[in-house]
Design a protein around this motif. Structure first.
Motif, short mmCIF file in Angstrom:
data_model
loop_
_atom_site.label_atom_id
_atom_site.label_comp_id
_atom_site.label_asym_id
_atom_site.label_seq_id
_atom_site.Cartn_x
_atom_site.Cartn_y
_atom_site.Cartn_z
N PRO A 27 -30.31 51.19 14.31
CA PRO A 27 -31.37 50.18 14.43
C PRO A 27 -31.25 49.12 13.34
N GLU A 28 -31.73 47.94 13.68
CA GLU A 28 -31.53 46.78 12.80
C GLU A 28 -32.02 47.03 11.37
N TRP A 29 -33.18 47.72 11.23
CA TRP A 29 -33.73 47.90 9.88
C TRP A 29 -32.88 48.86 9.07
N ALA A 30 -32.15 49.75 9.75
CA ALA A 30 -31.40 50.78 9.02
C ALA A 30 -29.99 50.31 8.65
N ARG A 31 -29.56 49.19 9.21
CA ARG A 31 -28.17 48.78 9.02
C ARG A 31 -27.78 48.58 7.56
N PRO A 32 -28.61 47.93 6.73
CA PRO A 32 -28.19 47.74 5.33
C PRO A 32 -28.12 49.03 4.53
N PHE A 33 -28.71 50.13 5.06
CA PHE A 33 -28.75 51.37 4.28
C PHE A 33 -27.61 52.33 4.63
N ARG A 34 -26.69 51.89 5.46
CA ARG A 34 -25.62 52.79 5.90
C ARG A 34 -24.77 53.25 4.70
N PRO A 35 -24.64 54.58 4.51
CA PRO A 35 -23.86 55.07 3.36
C PRO A 35 -22.38 54.72 3.49
N GLN A 36 -21.67 54.77 2.36
CA GLN A 36 -20.23 54.47 2.37
C GLN A 36 -19.48 55.73 2.79
N TRP A 37 -19.52 56.04 4.08
CA TRP A 37 -18.97 57.31 4.57
C TRP A 37 -17.52 57.49 4.17
N VAL A 38 -16.72 56.46 4.45
CA VAL A 38 -15.28 56.59 4.24
C VAL A 38 -14.98 56.84 2.76
N THR A 39 -15.68 56.11 1.88
CA THR A 39 -15.48 56.31 0.45
C THR A 39 -15.80 57.74 0.05
N LEU A 40 -16.91 58.28 0.58
CA LEU A 40 -17.32 59.63 0.22
C LEU A 40 -16.27 60.66 0.64
N VAL A 41 -15.81 60.52 1.88
CA VAL A 41 -14.82 61.49 2.38
C VAL A 41 -13.50 61.36 1.62
N LEU A 42 -13.09 60.12 1.38
CA LEU A 42 -11.85 59.90 0.63
C LEU A 42 -11.96 60.49 -0.78
N LEU A 43 -13.14 60.32 -1.39
CA LEU A 43 -13.34 60.85 -2.75
C LEU A 43 -13.23 62.36 -2.75
#
Lengths: 161, 297
Positions: A27-43
């Motif tokens: 949803p539009e309001w949640a878009r800016p809060f999306r976690p950095q998934w790829v960074t987390l998994v790569l880390l």
């Protein structure tokens, strides 16, 4: 040899799932809060298997992520390779930390990646996002224990080493 | 270290030049399965909803659409006669004009890209003839232009993105200016208007066709605010896009069809607008008067 290819497949699939989560509609309001998934998994992989996932992998994953999300080519690549480098330097220390301390370390790494991205967008597009921009690493750090436990059980299950 | 230098090099190359577009398009072909997967649940649920919907509802919908079609056809008749009249009059005053654009309906993919860039992915690509720089409309107005093409999908930059600028014209007064994106989905800025220019709230902005990418005469935005402060050289004008940028699901890809105008000599493939790959730009056509002599070779 076959175990090696097997492990690579597991890592690739986990990264693909992280990328899917990155572009899954929200949803539009949640878009800016999306976690950095790829960074987390790569880390996670960089800390668990520093001899396999390194700066080069971070760079390649970053390029794919740039194409996937339509950012300037190299923006994520720069951030992810820098973060992967730091994670590999510190992996022995981060591994023995308790969860909450690990989360703090991850928070710093996520902020570094976010900051590099901010510099690049600031220099090329001249726009500055609001404070919401900085809640994302915080969410990522809060998610870290779950991601760590999940990926660790996956790693043990498939005996990736 | 090497990776950092490489990334910085790529950044500069991508920002300054556009050689990397091909690399990006090739890589985008690899990431297409991910886009497809992310979109799949939504496509599937819509398909499920369509196949299991009630017969009565479908009949009702069908009847409504029939009525609407009839009404639109009626209006179209009027439009066609007006168009013919317009062409005849333009013939009389000897000015060139072209009408008739080819369109293709495409659907948005349910994929979220970078939240700080205003771009969307649509499900038609090079296989359907889409090309870079192609104008994209929705049912109401101009939406944006294609910036990246893979065989089965394309990326569209919306007119409200901060890096997008669009040549427009005020329909009422004929004033030409440029509408620049603001990064907000509901606002365009018109920064290059002097304080004494003839523009008012409620004015409709249409494409002027001067940039060469968009066909002229399509609606773009409605002016919502005009601030004239005496000490500033320019007035600050804000307009609201008429296209439903955040709500449309279907979009139209437009090919401008050159009509009764000589082709640019040397514009390869200009005779086959259907290929869409090399459609001559409207600006080039306009600069080429109907009676312009062939350049001596």
């Amino acid at each position: 040899m076959s175990a090696d290819g097997h492990g690579r497949l597991v890592i690739l699939i986990s990264l693909c799932i992280a990328m899917l989560l990155t572009i899954l509609p929200m949803p539009e309001w949640a878009r800016p809060f999306r976690p950095q998934w790829v960074t987390l998994v790569l880390l996670y992989w960089a800390i668990a298997l520093p001899h396999r996932i390194g700066v080069g992998s971070g760079f390649l994953v970053g390029i794919v992520l740039d194409v996937l999300t339509g950012t300037l080519l190299g923006q994520h690549a720069l951030g992810l390779s820098v973060v992967a480098f730091i994670a590999i330097q510190l992996h022995q220390r981060i591994r023995v930390f308790p969860f909450w301390q690990q989360s703090l370390g991850i928070l710093v790494l996520l902020v570094i990646e976010r900051l590099l991205a901010l510099w690049i967008t600031g220099a090329t597009r001249g726009e500055t996002p609001g404070l919401v921009y900085w809640t994302v690493p915080l969410i990522g750090a809060l998610l870290w224990p779950w991601i760590f436990v999940t990926l660790r059980s996956i790693r043990r299950q498939f005996e990736v080493s | 270290m090497v990776a950092v230098i490489l990334s910085l090099g790529l950044l500069v190359l991508d920002h300054r030049y556009h050689h990397l577009q091909q690399l990006r398009n090739a890589l985008a072909f690899l990431t297409y399965p991910l886009h497809y997967l992310a979109d799949l649940p939504f496509t599937a649920s819509r398909w499920l909803g369509e196949t299991t919907s009630d017969r009565d509802v479908l009949l009702e919908q069908n009847r409504e659409l029939r009525n609407q079609n009839l009404r639109l056809r009626g209006e179209l008749q009027k439009y066609e006669s007006l168009q013919a009249e317009n062409l005849r009059l333009r013939d009389l005053v000897d000015s060139s004009f072209k009408v008739g654009d080819r369109v293709l309906v495409a659907e948005l993919s349910s994929v979220d890209l970078d939240p700080y860039k205003q771009q969307v992915v649509i499900n038609k690509g090079a296989a359907s003839g889409a090309y870079e720089g192609q104008p994209v409309l929705d049912a109401h107005a101009v939406m944006g232009q294609v910036i990246g093409v893979t065989p089965f999908s394309s990326t569209v930059l919306l007119i409200t993105d901060i890096s997008h600028a669009l040549p427009v014209q005020v329909l009422r007064s004929g004033l030409r200016t440029i509408a620049v994106g603001t990064g907000r989905i509901d606002a365009l800025a018109l920064p290059y208007l002097p304080t004494n220019s003839d523009i008012a709230e409620g004015d409709l902005l249409v494409t002027s066709g001067l940039g060469g990418k968009f066909p002229p005469g399509y609606p773009v935005a409605t002016v919502t605010r005009v601030d004239r402060s005496p000490d500033a050289p320019f007035s600050s004008v804000v307009a609201e896009p008429r296209a439903h940028l955040d709500r449309s699901r279907e979009v139209l890809l437009v090919w401008t069809v050159p009509n009764q105008l000589p082709m640019l000599p040397g514009a390869a493939g200009a005779e086959t607008p259907d290929a869409g790959a090399d459609a001559p730009t409207p600006a080039a056509d306009e600069s080429l008067g109907a009676d312009r002599p062939e350049p001596a070779t």
